[in-house]
Design an enzyme around this catalytic site. Sequence first.
Site, short mmCIF file in Angstrom:
data_model
loop_
_atom_site.label_atom_id
_atom_site.label_comp_id
_atom_site.label_asym_id
_atom_site.label_seq_id
_atom_site.Cartn_x
_atom_site.Cartn_y
_atom_site.Cartn_z
N ASN A 104 -5.80 -4.88 -7.61
CA ASN A 104 -4.08 -4.14 -6.94
C ASN A 104 -4.44 -5.61 -6.15
O ASN A 104 -4.84 -4.32 -5.46
CB ASN A 104 -3.91 -2.68 -7.27
CG ASN A 104 -2.52 -2.69 -6.34
OD1 ASN A 104 -2.13 -3.46 -6.20
ND2 ASN A 104 -2.37 -1.40 -6.13
N TRP A 105 -3.67 -6.37 -5.47
CA TRP A 105 -3.78 -7.28 -4.57
C TRP A 105 -2.51 -6.08 -3.60
O TRP A 105 -2.97 -6.82 -2.45
CB TRP A 105 -3.17 -8.13 -4.71
CG TRP A 105 -4.50 -9.34 -5.06
CD1 TRP A 105 -5.26 -8.76 -5.67
CD2 TRP A 105 -4.40 -10.58 -6.08
NE1 TRP A 105 -6.50 -9.86 -6.06
CE2 TRP A 105 -5.77 -11.16 -6.60
CE3 TRP A 105 -2.53 -11.47 -5.74
CZ2 TRP A 105 -5.75 -12.45 -6.44
CZ3 TRP A 105 -3.51 -12.73 -6.39
CH2 TRP A 105 -5.19 -13.54 -6.54
N LYS A 106 -1.97 -5.45 -3.61
CA LYS A 106 -1.08 -4.74 -3.30
C LYS A 106 -0.01 -6.05 -2.03
O LYS A 106 -0.25 -6.05 -3.04
CB LYS A 106 -2.17 -4.24 -2.15
CG LYS A 106 -2.78 -2.77 -2.76
CD LYS A 106 -3.29 -1.39 -1.87
CE LYS A 106 -4.14 -1.07 -1.92
NZ LYS A 106 -3.90 -0.09 -2.23
N HIS A 160 1.97 4.56 -8.41
CA HIS A 160 0.69 4.37 -8.16
C HIS A 160 1.24 5.09 -6.30
O HIS A 160 1.84 5.24 -6.55
CB HIS A 160 0.50 2.35 -7.05
CG HIS A 160 -0.39 2.44 -6.84
ND1 HIS A 160 -0.23 2.65 -5.27
CD2 HIS A 160 -1.96 1.95 -7.04
CE1 HIS A 160 -1.75 2.38 -5.12
NE2 HIS A 160 -2.41 1.91 -6.02
N GLU A 198 0.74 4.84 -3.49
CA GLU A 198 1.89 4.53 -2.51
C GLU A 198 2.91 4.32 -2.95
O GLU A 198 3.88 4.61 -1.53
CB GLU A 198 1.04 2.85 -2.02
CG GLU A 198 0.08 3.30 -1.05
CD GLU A 198 -1.12 1.99 -1.80
OE1 GLU A 198 -0.86 0.54 -1.64
OE2 GLU A 198 -2.30 2.55 -1.39
N GLU A 221 -6.38 8.03 -10.46
CA GLU A 221 -6.68 7.48 -8.88
C GLU A 221 -6.54 8.50 -7.73
O GLU A 221 -5.66 9.06 -7.38
CB GLU A 221 -5.79 6.12 -8.34
CG GLU A 221 -5.45 5.31 -9.26
CD GLU A 221 -5.51 3.71 -9.12
OE1 GLU A 221 -6.01 3.11 -8.51
OE2 GLU A 221 -3.85 3.51 -8.04
N GLY A 251 -8.37 3.57 -0.57
CA GLY A 251 -8.56 3.05 0.53
C GLY A 251 -9.01 3.37 1.66
O GLY A 251 -8.73 3.40 2.48
N GLY A 253 -8.32 -2.24 -5.34
CA GLY A 253 -7.51 -2.45 -4.89
C GLY A 253 -8.83 -2.92 -3.64
O GLY A 253 -8.23 -4.21 -3.96
N GLY A 254 -8.78 -3.03 -2.13
CA GLY A 254 -10.05 -4.13 -1.37
C GLY A 254 -10.50 -4.66 -2.10
O GLY A 254 -10.69 -5.48 -1.61
C1 PEP Z 1 -5.60 1.06 -5.48
O1 PEP Z 1 -5.13 -0.19 -5.02
O2 PEP Z 1 -4.74 1.22 -6.56
C2 PEP Z 1 -7.01 0.95 -4.62
C3 PEP Z 1 -7.64 2.23 -5.41
O3 PEP Z 1 -7.33 0.92 -3.86
P1 PEP Z 1 -8.99 0.59 -3.13
O4 PEP Z 1 -9.52 0.11 -4.85
O5 PEP Z 1 -8.68 -0.26 -2.23
O6 PEP Z 1 -9.72 1.96 -3.01
#
Ligand code: PEP
Length: 249
Positions: A9-11, A96, A98, A168, A174, A234-235
């Site tokens: 997930n590049w957001k 998600h 966010e 999640e 994050g 994500g990151g």
């Molecule tokens: C996500 O965006 O779904 C996520 C899990 O982010 P991160 O890995 O940065 O916690």
Amino acid sequence: MRRPVFAANWKMNNGPSAARAFAAAFAARWTPRDDRTVIFFPPALSVSDVVHALGNRGGLAIGVQNIWTEDKGAFTGENSAPMAKDAGARYVLVGHSERRHVFGETDAETALKCAASVRSGLTPILCVGELLSQREAGETNNVVLKQLRAGLASQSANIVSSMAIAYEPVWAIGTGKTATPQDAAAVHVVIRGALREVAGASAEEIPILYGGSVNGANASALLAAPGVDGLLVGGASLDVESWLTICAG
Ligand code: PEP
């Protein structure tokens, strides 16, 4: 047997040029393999670029991070499932954290977005997870089950068995705080039980991913936890090396 799923997930990172460069660098180093599925979720503006840069390599797929509930119309700024499909996407992230906690997306909207994805032949990955305060109050299972049941409402058992779920915990996204493999496994058992209620024996086909501060160092242990069928990252998916390491795990 469920194939492991690795989802990036590049957001709101990697516009078209950066996304093209990333996908080309990844594809150059990735040996196609059919024992796992790797899915990229770029920002909508970069989807076509990633589709073209990755080409037709086995096991690699593209998704979108969000869609609107309707197929077309006066919804300025939104993208629909048919448009995502036309651009080359096969998956959609729905609900998600966010979307839920920054943009106020409701359970009712996640249900409509799952329905819209399925209507267009896209696979929704329904994301569920509790806030830290909810975990501390012992509400984790209730919160996750409520989000899960709401998101799946009105889908047939057949459709549900073709979807994917991502657990999640919001406090782990994050933040650098990861659920332990035991914590993740405990919630995955609860999710699998609820999926069996909806989809019967076909529930065994539904991949349940874990997400929340996964990185190259903790990915293998989380993936080895019972009932964890994949990772939503994500990151750590924003760096080619670390994403290759995670996907090879
Ligand atoms: C996500 O965006 O779904 C996520 C899990 O982010 P991160 O890995 O940065 O916690």
